[in-house]
Design a protein around this motif. Sequence first.
Motif: not given
Length: 65
Positions: A19-24
């Motif tokens: 999820r963090y990677a997607a937002v970033l």
Amino acid sequence: MLLIWGSRDSQVAFESAERYAAVLSQARVPNKIVTIEGGDHDFAPAGPRAKMAETVAEWMRETLS
């Protein structure tokens, strides 16, 4: 941004890294997820902890050069 997860982390699920990677990525922030095999949330025992430190050092060399 480097996101490092221990494969045995029982405190924060790997899906959080995804999820963090997607937002970033949506914010156009370069990112990389690395899983440290055998590491828990604190990257214990010593082998995974050393691999984590090696991974951070390598990423910094690549990113800051």
